[in-house]
Design a protein around this motif. Structure first.
Motif, mmCIF file in Angstrom:
data_model
loop_
_atom_site.group_PDB
_atom_site.id
_atom_site.type_symbol
_atom_site.label_atom_id
_atom_site.label_comp_id
_atom_site.label_asym_id
_atom_site.label_seq_id
_atom_site.Cartn_x
_atom_site.Cartn_y
_atom_site.Cartn_z
ATOM 1 N N GLU A 40 12.281 10.128 -2.432
ATOM 2 C CA GLU A 40 12.039 11.371 -1.819
ATOM 3 C C GLU A 40 10.408 11.834 -1.754
ATOM 4 O OE1 GLU A 40 15.115 13.935 -3.656
ATOM 5 O OE2 GLU A 40 16.189 13.570 -1.645
ATOM 6 N N LEU A 41 9.843 11.042 -2.809
ATOM 7 C CA LEU A 41 8.422 11.133 -3.066
ATOM 8 C C LEU A 41 7.718 10.132 -2.526
ATOM 9 C CD1 LEU A 41 8.155 12.835 -6.577
ATOM 10 C CD2 LEU A 41 8.273 13.940 -4.260
ATOM 11 N N THR A 42 8.105 9.175 -1.707
ATOM 12 C CA THR A 42 7.358 7.814 -1.312
ATOM 13 C C THR A 42 6.302 8.650 -0.114
ATOM 14 O OG1 THR A 42 9.214 7.737 0.485
ATOM 15 C CG2 THR A 42 9.192 6.321 -1.522
ATOM 16 N N GLY A 43 6.847 9.586 0.484
ATOM 17 C CA GLY A 43 5.845 10.125 1.586
ATOM 18 C C GLY A 43 4.345 10.668 0.944
ATOM 19 N N LEU A 44 4.579 11.368 -0.088
ATOM 20 C CA LEU A 44 3.351 11.777 -1.233
ATOM 21 C C LEU A 44 2.424 10.583 -1.306
ATOM 22 C CD1 LEU A 44 1.854 14.010 -2.145
ATOM 23 C CD2 LEU A 44 3.185 14.072 -4.252
ATOM 24 N N ALA A 45 3.336 9.431 -1.954
ATOM 25 C CA ALA A 45 2.582 8.269 -2.288
ATOM 26 C C ALA A 45 1.738 7.415 -0.921
ATOM 27 C CB ALA A 45 3.687 7.035 -2.810
ATOM 28 N N ARG A 46 2.388 7.488 0.248
ATOM 29 C CA ARG A 46 1.984 7.075 1.239
ATOM 30 C C ARG A 46 0.750 7.797 1.936
ATOM 31 N NH1 ARG A 46 7.809 5.776 2.977
ATOM 32 N NH2 ARG A 46 8.159 3.750 2.432
ATOM 33 N N SER A 47 0.527 8.936 1.393
ATOM 34 C CA SER A 47 -0.449 9.990 1.916
ATOM 35 C C SER A 47 -1.890 9.437 1.340
ATOM 36 C CB SER A 47 -0.059 11.513 1.873
ATOM 37 O OG SER A 47 -0.379 11.639 0.237
ATOM 38 N N ARG A 48 -1.882 8.783 0.260
ATOM 39 C CA ARG A 48 -3.023 8.451 -0.374
ATOM 40 C C ARG A 48 -3.939 9.723 -0.918
ATOM 41 N NH1 ARG A 48 -3.246 3.724 -2.333
ATOM 42 N NH2 ARG A 48 -5.390 3.556 -2.024
ATOM 43 N N TRP A 49 -2.903 10.818 -1.669
ATOM 44 C CA TRP A 49 -3.407 11.709 -1.939
ATOM 45 C C TRP A 49 -4.729 11.706 -2.790
ATOM 46 C CZ3 TRP A 49 -3.468 12.386 -7.436
ATOM 47 C CH2 TRP A 49 -2.551 11.749 -7.931
ATOM 48 N N GLN A 50 -4.723 10.623 -3.845
ATOM 49 C CA GLN A 50 -5.836 10.247 -4.542
ATOM 50 C C GLN A 50 -7.419 10.255 -3.882
ATOM 51 O OE1 GLN A 50 -3.362 8.600 -4.220
ATOM 52 N NE2 GLN A 50 -2.398 8.173 -5.979
ATOM 53 N N THR A 51 -7.270 10.099 -2.402
ATOM 54 C CA THR A 51 -8.489 10.116 -1.692
ATOM 55 C C THR A 51 -8.834 11.638 -1.085
ATOM 56 O OG1 THR A 51 -7.277 9.452 0.457
ATOM 57 C CG2 THR A 51 -8.168 7.630 -1.063
#
Length: 250
Positions: A93-104
């Motif tokens: 359920e947190l794969t979307g956050l990972a794929r968003s590349r929030w670190q950038t």
């Protein structure tokens, strides 16, 4: 009850992402109803739990602006993770956050996300009665953050004999056979960072260094302690008859 630090991390998410929308979002008409997608264009309105969870793990090509969608749902998502509102937790359920590349994302936003994940993990691993099983929170944080490093550092920083040692023993009971077999499942089942390999070797090395004294302090099962020690050996040597002749009875 959440710790003051976790409450503050959730409040920071709420403040940083207040009023954020995906203003021209049309979404995937096959997966989401028009009224559900409309919520992404509307600031600060709470989503139904099932819709929130669906959006949280959706793949990027289901949205016009995937990072904007993740920013839109983050205040509610963080609050529900922190309070244990979801009936069960799944790293998927947190794969979307990972794929968003929030670190950038802009620094203020990226720091807010990183702080929340690390504080949520700290609150969990130091708790006598965490809201979710510790292995689920660890796997979720690793998935969302695309790293094990800060979460292992938090674990290593806890005092011997405390709740973190019990949680480590419980997690290793689940993980040790996969770690010995150089398998990533289930720890990195939903790894979503194409720029980095799954950090299996990093986790194995950490366990070799940090787990033995913690398992000893915990009085953990002798067979678990034996298997953990095998991680220090090259893969082929872990499975020799000579090595396993020294194994304690399970």
């Amino acid at each position: 009850m959440a710790s003051p630090a976790l409450d503050a991390a959730v409040d920071r998410i709420r403040t940083v992402f207040a009023g954020v929308t995906s203003p021209v979002e049309t979404g995937c008409g096959m997966c989401h109803l028009p009224e559900e997608t409309a919520l992404l264009r509307t600031p600060d309105v709470e989503l139904p739990d099932d819709v929130l969870r669906m959006f949280a793990h959706e793949v990027p090509n289901h949205f016009d602006d995937h990072p904007a969608v993740m920013r839109r749902i983050l205040p509610q998502l963080a609050a529900q993770l922190a309070t244990g509102r979801f009936p069960r937790l799944d790293a998927y359920e947190l794969t979307g956050l990972a794929r968003s590349r929030w670190q950038t994302w802009p620094a203020e936003q990226a720091v807010a996300v990183r702080t929340f994940l690390e504080t949520w993990w700290t609150d969990t691993v130091t708790s006598d009665a965490p809201r979710y099983p510790v292995h689920e929170v660890f796997e979720s944080c690793v998935t969302a953050g695309s790293t094990v490093t800060p979460y292992l550092a938090v674990w290593a920083g806890q005092p011997l004999g405390g709740p973190a040692d019990r949680h480590l023993a419980d997690c290793l009971e689940r993980w040790i056979d996969d770690l010995l077999g150089d398998l990533t499942s289930p720890l990195f089942s939903w790894w979503s960072d194409p720029c980095h390999d799954e950090p299996l070797a990093e986790l194995q090395a950490w366990v070799v260094e940090h787990a033995p004294p913690r398992l000893h302090a915990r009085g953990a099962d002798p067979l678990l302690r034996f298997k953990t020690g095998l991680l220090a050996l090259p893969y082929e040597q872990r499975w020799t008859e000579e090595v396993w002749a020294a194994a304690p009875d399970s």
